[in-house]
Design an enzyme around this catalytic site. Structure first.
Site: not given
Ligand code: F6P
Length: 343
Positions: A10, A71, A103, A126, A128, A130, A172
């Site tokens: 992301g 991804r 990660d 990130t 997040d 995390d 997340r």
């Molecule tokens: O890891 C970053 C994040 O934005 C999370 O907070 C969220 O759950 C996820 O990516 C969303 O992913 P995508 O952009 O693939 O919908």
């Protein structure tokens, strides 16, 4: 040296600041850079672009990533993707690769280093926050500022209508975004993945606030918060290439229960990808620049299998292995402080 750069997973504000800093640092020592497009997919398929110093100056103010992201997990279909990736690495003449990611992306970089001897340096990112080893990730500060600004706007309409507003944030399985932004907006309640949802207590607190004269309510809930009896709330059953489910929907579930149990009109706002968009905060630009310069140092010193991280206020070197060892969930000291306001 010819140094490749890629951004995976992301996106988040600050990625371009890292790219600029790495390019500047390695160019200073006479090396050249090439951008690998769309994360690991670009290395599997050979999608690249030139990365010259003069192209990178203004990008510090841009959100997202000029290299694109995905991804893609090359180890998912490794029989075909890993040989293609290794072949492209060789034919591009890469001497090092800076992988900027969370990660998942850094986990792939670590495996490519260990299992295939590719010269990798990692930079953690990130919204997040995390990731292990690094105290804070760039992107996080921008994200909590976006949530804060959004809730400052949501507050006025919520108050006018005497409603309860439930705001669902990203993050997340870690409650960093919800907890920090919840503190910043003086939320009446904050729900995080680390603590099971106790809806009766949420209701009690909202009712007490009304009785005390506050005629509206703000609840911040992290997308990964779980009802003890139902587990995670997901958007669909599918998982991505790294086995992650798409989280979402817990905000609406909380809003429905609050409305049913209090009778207060309740709405839910899902902030979603808004939290990842737009220009990085000044803090994130500085942090991302420092990490990028440190990653450039590791490249020119040929210290591979490493990554950079923030420890306190210092940028340190650690190994990719340590960086991806586990998820860094919310430090509950912050939640305890936050919950003083909704005991
Ligand atoms: O890891 C970053 C994040 O934005 C999370 O907070 C969220 O759950 C996820 O990516 C969303 O992913 P995508 O952009 O693939 O919908």
């Amino acid at each position: 040296m010819k140094v490749g750069l890629l951004t995976g997973g992301g996106d988040c504000p600050g990625l371009n600041a890292v790219i600029r800093a790495v390019v500047q640092r390695v160019t200073n020592d006479g090396h050249t850079c090439v951008g690998i497009l769309e994360g690991w997919r670009g290395l599997i398929r050979g999608f690249t672009r030139d990365l010259e110093l003069n192209e990178t100056d203004g990008i510090i103010a841009k959100g997202g990533t000029i290299l694109g992201s995905s991804r893609t997990n090359p180890f998912k279909n490794q029989a075909s993707d890993i040989p293609a990736l290794l072949e492209n690495f060789k034919s591009l003449g890469l001497d090092a690769l800076v992988a900027i990611g969370g990660d998942d992306t850094l986990g792939v970089a670590n495996r490519l280093f260990i299992e295939h001897g590719l010269p990798m340096v990692g930079v953690p990112k990130t919204i997040d926050n995390d990731l292990m080893v690094t105290d804070f990730t760039f992107g996080f500060d921008t994200a909590i500022n976006i949530v804060t600004e959004a809730v400052d706007r949501i507050r006025t309409t919520t108050e006018s209508h005497r409603r309860v507003m439930v705001i669902e944030t990203m993050g997340r399985h870690a409650g960093w975004i919800a907890c920090f932004s919840g503190i910043a907006v003086a939320a009446d309640y904050i729900l995080v993945p680390e603590i099971p949802i106790n809806i009766n207590h949420v209701v009690q607190v909202l009712q007490r606030r009304r009785a005390e004269g506050k005629n509206y309510g703000i609840v911040v809930v992290s997308e990964g918060a779980e009802f003890p009896e139902r587990g995670l709330t997901t958007l669909d059953a599918e998982t991505d290439a790294f086995g992650h489910v798409r989280l979402g929907g817990v905000g609406n579930a909380v809003a429905k229960l609050v409305e049913d149990q209090t009778g207060y009109e309740t709405r839910c706002v899902v902030l979603g990808h808004l939290q990842r968009g737009g220009p990085p905060s000044a803090y994130d630009r500085v942090l991302a620049t420092r990490l990028g310069l440190a990653a450039g140092n590791l490249v020119v010193q040929q210290r591979f299998g490493t990554m950079v991280a923030l420890s306190g206020t210092r940028i340190i070197e650690t190994t990719l292995g340590k960086g991806v060892a586990a998820t860094k969930t919310l430090d509950l000291t912050y939640y305890e402080e936050a919950s003083t306001f909704f005991k």
